[in-house]
Design an enzyme around this catalytic site. Structure first.
Site, PDB file in Angstrom:
ATOM      1  CG  ASP A 123       6.632   3.077   0.881  1.00 34.39           C
ATOM      2  OD1 ASP A 123       7.422   2.214   0.449  1.00 34.39           O
ATOM      3  OD2 ASP A 123       5.840   2.841   1.807  1.00 34.39           O
ATOM      4  CE  LYS A 166      -3.134  -2.377   3.165  1.00 35.05           C
ATOM      5  NZ  LYS A 166      -3.604  -2.397   4.563  1.00 35.05           N
ATOM      6  N   GLY A 167       2.071   1.146   0.520  1.00 38.14           N
ATOM      7  CA  GLY A 167       2.875   2.321   0.872  1.00 38.14           C
ATOM      8  C   GLY A 167       3.053   3.378  -0.206  1.00 38.14           C
ATOM      9  CG  PHE A 195       9.348   3.580  11.728  1.00 34.34           C
ATOM     10  CD1 PHE A 195       9.549   2.434  10.980  1.00 34.34           C
ATOM     11  CD2 PHE A 195       8.060   4.056  11.887  1.00 34.34           C
ATOM     12  CE1 PHE A 195       8.480   1.763  10.404  1.00 34.34           C
ATOM     13  CE2 PHE A 195       6.978   3.397  11.316  1.00 34.34           C
ATOM     14  CZ  PHE A 195       7.202   2.245  10.570  1.00 34.34           C
ATOM     15  CG  ASP A 214      14.050  -0.371   5.873  1.00 30.53           C
ATOM     16  OD1 ASP A 214      14.825   0.477   6.317  1.00 30.53           O
ATOM     17  OD2 ASP A 214      13.530  -1.258   6.585  1.00 30.53           O
ATOM     18  NE  ARG A 235      -1.237   2.360   4.812  1.00 33.42           N
ATOM     19  CZ  ARG A 235      -0.147   1.616   4.686  1.00 33.42           C
ATOM     20  NH1 ARG A 235       0.912   2.094   4.086  1.00 33.42           N
ATOM     21  NH2 ARG A 235      -0.103   0.381   5.163  1.00 33.42           N
ATOM     22  CE  LYS A 262      13.974   4.072   7.134  1.00 34.05           C
ATOM     23  NZ  LYS A 262      13.309   3.106   8.041  1.00 34.05           N
TER      24      LYS A 262
HETATM   25  P1  IMP Z   1      12.226  -3.184   2.480  1.00 36.23           P
HETATM   26  O1  IMP Z   1      12.860  -3.465   3.823  1.00 36.23           O
HETATM   27  O2  IMP Z   1      13.139  -2.339   1.624  1.00 36.23           O
HETATM   28  O3  IMP Z   1      11.792  -4.437   1.835  1.00 36.23           O
HETATM   29  O4  IMP Z   1      10.938  -2.312   2.760  1.00 36.23           O
HETATM   30  C1  IMP Z   1       9.708  -2.942   2.929  1.00 36.23           C
HETATM   31  C2  IMP Z   1       8.596  -1.982   3.199  1.00 36.23           C
HETATM   32  O5  IMP Z   1       8.661  -1.643   4.575  1.00 36.23           O
HETATM   33  C3  IMP Z   1       8.598  -0.638   2.475  1.00 36.23           C
HETATM   34  O6  IMP Z   1       8.036  -0.705   1.200  1.00 36.23           O
HETATM   35  C4  IMP Z   1       7.730   0.179   3.418  1.00 36.23           C
HETATM   36  O7  IMP Z   1       6.362  -0.013   3.105  1.00 36.23           O
HETATM   37  C5  IMP Z   1       8.051  -0.417   4.764  1.00 36.23           C
HETATM   38  N1  IMP Z   1       8.982   0.472   5.496  1.00 36.23           N
HETATM   39  C6  IMP Z   1      10.319   0.429   5.518  1.00 36.23           C
HETATM   40  N2  IMP Z   1      10.828   1.427   6.284  1.00 36.23           N
HETATM   41  C7  IMP Z   1       9.743   2.108   6.739  1.00 36.23           C
HETATM   42  C8  IMP Z   1       9.592   3.278   7.573  1.00 36.23           C
HETATM   43  O8  IMP Z   1      10.548   3.917   8.042  1.00 36.23           O
HETATM   44  N3  IMP Z   1       8.305   3.668   7.801  1.00 36.23           N
HETATM   45  C9  IMP Z   1       7.218   3.028   7.302  1.00 36.23           C
HETATM   46  N4  IMP Z   1       7.314   1.947   6.521  1.00 36.23           N
HETATM   47  C10 IMP Z   1       8.568   1.498   6.241  1.00 36.23           C
HETATM   48 MG    MG Z   2       5.820  -0.731   1.069  1.00 42.09          MG
END
Ligand code: IMP
Ligand code: MG
Length: 180
Positions: A104, A47-48, A156, A107, A169, A135
């Site tokens: 979005d 959804k992000g 975060f 991470d 959101r 990040k």
């Molecule tokens: P990934 O760790 O790069 O796979 O990120 C997975 C998902 O975690 C991202 O698409 C976001 O939806 C969520 N996410 C990662 N970091 C944050 C944060 O700081 N705030 C809110 N959601 C986050």
């Molecule tokens: Mg996401």
């Protein structure tokens, strides 16, 4: 919102509505220039990215298609291969399209890495990625998004599509929730 204990926390704004809008306009312009002679399909990860993708596509001044994919991640204790779960997949073929994945935030990078691998099997012309926030210090993969809005420290982040306990959101700016 009784599921969120934020009584002893404060909001610290990282990027205002205006700063976000300016950045989204710049990204849209760059993307429009790069894809002007290509066959762009913007793939928003739910959804992000729904708010970022909605704003971004309106700043890309060329014909394009929009599609959605929904994933969830399981959390840090799970094995890498089990981390990402596909909830909703593309219904139509993407052969002949230049796919730009929009998320979005990058991470760990595991979500984008998973989606890229998944899309390769569908044989598009090309795959690139665009994130509003990056990040890099948290990365667990080799992933480097092709378009990045803002690089941020390991905090975060909430707002502009990003959630905290499934809320926030809808907040039009980006902030962190910190101890008072
Ligand atoms: P990934 O760790 O790069 O796979 O990120 C997975 C998902 O975690 C991202 O698409 C976001 O939806 C969520 N996410 C990662 N970091 C944050 C944060 O700081 N705030 C809110 N959601 C986050
Ligand atoms: Mg996401």
């Amino acid at each position: 919102m009784d599921n969120l204990d934020i009584k002893n926390k404060k909001e610290v704004v990282l990027f205002t509505k205006e700063e976000i809008h300016k950045k989204v306009r710049e990204l849209g312009k760059q993307i429009g220039e790069y894809y002007k002679d290509k066959n762009l399909l913007v793939l928003s990860l739910l959804k992000g990215s729904f708010i970022f993708a909605a704003d971004l596509v309106r700043e890309i001044n060329i014909p394009l298609k929009v599609e959605f994919i929904a994933t969830t991640s399981y959390g840090w204790s799970t094995e890498t291969t089990e981390m990402v779960n596909l909830l909703y997949d593309l219904e139509e073929s993407i052969e002949g399209y230049d796919v730009l994945i929009v998320d979005d935030i990058a991470d760990s990078g595991l979500t984008l890495e998973y989606v890229i691998q998944h899309l390769y099997k569908k044989n598009p012309l090309s795959i690139k990625s665009c994130v509003l926030l990056d990040k890099p210090s948290r990365r667990k993969t080799q992933l480097k998004p092709d378009y990045i809005g803002f690089e941020i420290p390991d905090k975060f982040i909430v707002g502009y599509g990003l959630n905290y306990g499934d809320y926030y959101r809808n907040i039009p700016y980006i902030f962190t929730i910190e101890d008072k």
